[in-house]
Design an enzyme around this catalytic site. Structure first.
Site, PDB file in Angstrom:
ATOM      1  N   HIS A 278       0.827  -1.208   0.000  1.00 15.32           N
ATOM      2  CA  HIS A 278       0.000   0.000   0.000  1.00 15.32           C
ATOM      3  C   HIS A 278       0.868   1.267   0.000  1.00 15.32           C
ATOM      4  O   HIS A 278       0.464   2.287  -0.556  1.00 15.32           O
ATOM      5  CB  HIS A 278      -0.917   0.020   1.229  1.00 15.32           C
ATOM      6  CG  HIS A 278      -2.080  -0.912   1.113  1.00 15.32           C
ATOM      7  ND1 HIS A 278      -3.368  -0.472   0.970  1.00 15.32           N
ATOM      8  CD2 HIS A 278      -2.148  -2.267   1.095  1.00 15.32           C
ATOM      9  CE1 HIS A 278      -4.180  -1.511   0.880  1.00 15.32           C
ATOM     10  NE2 HIS A 278      -3.462  -2.617   0.963  1.00 15.32           N
TER      11      HIS A 278
ATOM     12  N   ASP B 194      -4.857   6.328   3.141  1.00 13.62           N
ATOM     13  CA  ASP B 194      -4.982   5.007   2.548  1.00 13.62           C
ATOM     14  C   ASP B 194      -6.326   4.404   2.948  1.00 13.62           C
ATOM     15  O   ASP B 194      -6.898   4.724   3.998  1.00 13.62           O
ATOM     16  CB  ASP B 194      -3.849   4.094   3.012  1.00 13.62           C
ATOM     17  CG  ASP B 194      -3.944   2.709   2.400  1.00 13.62           C
ATOM     18  OD1 ASP B 194      -3.452   2.524   1.276  1.00 13.62           O
ATOM     19  OD2 ASP B 194      -4.527   1.809   3.042  1.00 13.62           O
TER      20      ASP B 194
END
Length: 476
Positions: A13, A115
């Site tokens: 990520h 995120d």
């Protein structure tokens, strides 16, 4: 104008989020970005990756700020509890930076960009009066399914678990085709309420940035326009193509992967690689070996050793491949194939000798494969990969199927016959899949060019971010 990025402390990520930060600063020289780094206990990959960035030519308008590192947990590590525990640490760091003092030049913070798994940080942003945007690092279809799951729960009082392992086909607004319950994301099955709450929190934000592009997922992206969701900004494909990496390994025995590929014919090699967490037990490894040997295809196989059960460690390389492969396999395939450990995936996919990719269908890997025009044989393992595989195989016709509904948690063995069938289909030089992938490769490049769909979407996002500051100035 400043943006505050908060990535999930996972290398898969973090890399797309850093690439997004680079994209922002390349597009607009007024933008400054601070990336706040949470570090999981015993995870050296994040630190190694950031160190590689700091020693490269990353923009001086991107700054990394470490949140304080806490002691090792005395009990088992819980990822989502860890994110929650970082809220006061982020708040404290932000307070010390005096980011939003009205009289300070450092008050020009347009937004937090979080995120997809960092939604607890919305609370911190709200305390500072700063709007939030989500960066969704998977597909538009996966985002659509996340909202579908929440709607099912909140508006229809249905639990997605009721469909587990059933033959039900679900009508999901972001998908053209009905979605078989057997390709439900494994994370969703393990913790459905978490994903319900995730979607609820997404709806509190001003917008969702997605690592995809209109030409790849037109139906899914268009499904959001009249939905009860925040604005969606498809700005991809965003990938790390320049070589910064958290990996320090080299293929064992001094084997030069790229030199070997240089000696292979054009589009003749099938590449097998299953991501940073991809590994199989001995019985499954043998089935893969039998399939490769029987297919007669040239191959490059990244084979990793599973970590000890019960831990959170990553796969590692075998010190002796003979211990896991069928007896005599290496000798019998010496002329046509190579088995290695860790592989430089981007460099390999970019090589002209690669003709197909047996992949776990992680979204980063999927975008990389499409970028280089390499068709995929879909073999998902965990997370939302089953959903990605279904999209690639059935929705978009950009992939062949090995076993679309495979999940490591089901402990089933994919047979050599199934694997060989997928390999033969993906390596067929005259297949519709290969033609489709070649077309989407060109469309992905055009999407990022001046006037392209993703280029324009990012421009709209920057205008909206500037508007956030203008709005705050008006009412300050």
């Amino acid at each position: 104008m400043e943006l505050m990025f908060v990535p999930t402390p996972s290398i898969s990520h973090l890399i797309p989020m850093v690439e997004l930060a680079k994209l922002f600063t390349e597009r607009d020289d007024r933008l400054m970005i601070k990336i706040f780094i949470m570090k999981q206990p015993s995870d050296s990959k994040v630190s190694a990756y950031i160190e590689s960035l700091n020693s490269s030519s990353i923009s001086n308008r991107i700054k990394f700020i470490d949140l304080p590192t806490e002691d090792e947990p005395t009990t088992s590590f819980n990822f989502f509890s860890f994110i929650e525990s970082q809220k006061p640490l982020l708040k404290d760091v932000l307070s010390k930076l005096t980011l939003v003092e009205p009289s300070s030049d450092t008050s020009r913070v347009a937004a937090f960009v979080l995120d997809m798994f960092c939604t607890p940080m919305i609370d911190v942003a709200n305390e500072f009066g700063i709007p939030t945007y989500i960066y969704f690092t998977s597909s538009a279809n996966a985002l659509g399914f996340t909202f579908y799951n929440q709607t099912l729960h909140d508006e229809h009082n249905q639990d997605i678990l009721a469909y587990k392992d059933s033959d039900t086909e679900l009508v999901v607004p972001s998908f053209v085709n009905k979605v078989p319950a057997k390709v439900l994301p494994s994370g969703l099955i393990d913790n459905p309420l978490f994903f319900v709450n995730l979607a609820r929190r997404f709806k509190e934000t001003k917008g969702i940035i997605i690592n995809t592009f209109m030409e790849l997922e037109p139906f899914a992206i268009n499904s959001f326009f009249n939905a009860k969701t925040p604005l969606v900004y498809p700005v991809g494909p965003i990938m790390n193509l320049k070589g910064e990496t958290h990996e320090t390994q080299k293929p064992q025995n001094g084997f030069d992967v790229m030199k070997w590929l240089d000696d292979q014919p054009l589009s003749s090699v099938v590449f097998l690689c299953f991501g940073s967490m991809g590994s199989f037990e001995k019985d499954q490894v043998k089935e893969i070996a039998y399939a490769l040997e029987h297919s007669g295809c040239r191959f490059l196989w990244s084979l990793r050793k599973p970590p000890p059960s019960g831990g959170i460690a990553s796969p590692s390389d075998y010190t002796n491949l003979e211990e896991i492969l069928p007896q005599g396999f290496i000798n019998r395939t010496q002329g046509i194939g190579k088995v290695i450990g860790w592989a430089p995936q981007v460099a390999i996919l970019a090589h002209s000798a690669i003709g197909g990719f047996v992949s776990h269908c992680g979204w980063n890997s999927t975008l990389e494969s499409l970028w280089f025009g390499v068709p995929i044989a879909a073999w998902p393992i965990y997370a939302e990969q089953q959903l990605n595989a279904f999209e690639m195989v059935k929705e978009l016709r950009l992939a062949a199927e090995v076993k679309m509904d495979y999940s490591k948690s089901k402990q089933i063995i994919v047979t050599a016959m199934e694997i060989e069938r997928g390999i033969r289909e993906v390596m067929d030089p005259n297949s519709e899949i290969r033609k489709n992938v070649k077309e989407i490769k060109e469309k992905g490049r055009k999407a990022l060019m001046d006037g392209g769909s993703s280029h324009s979407s990012l421009d709209r996002l920057i205008v909206d971010l500037m508007g956030n500051i203008a709005h705050r100035d008006q009412f300050s």
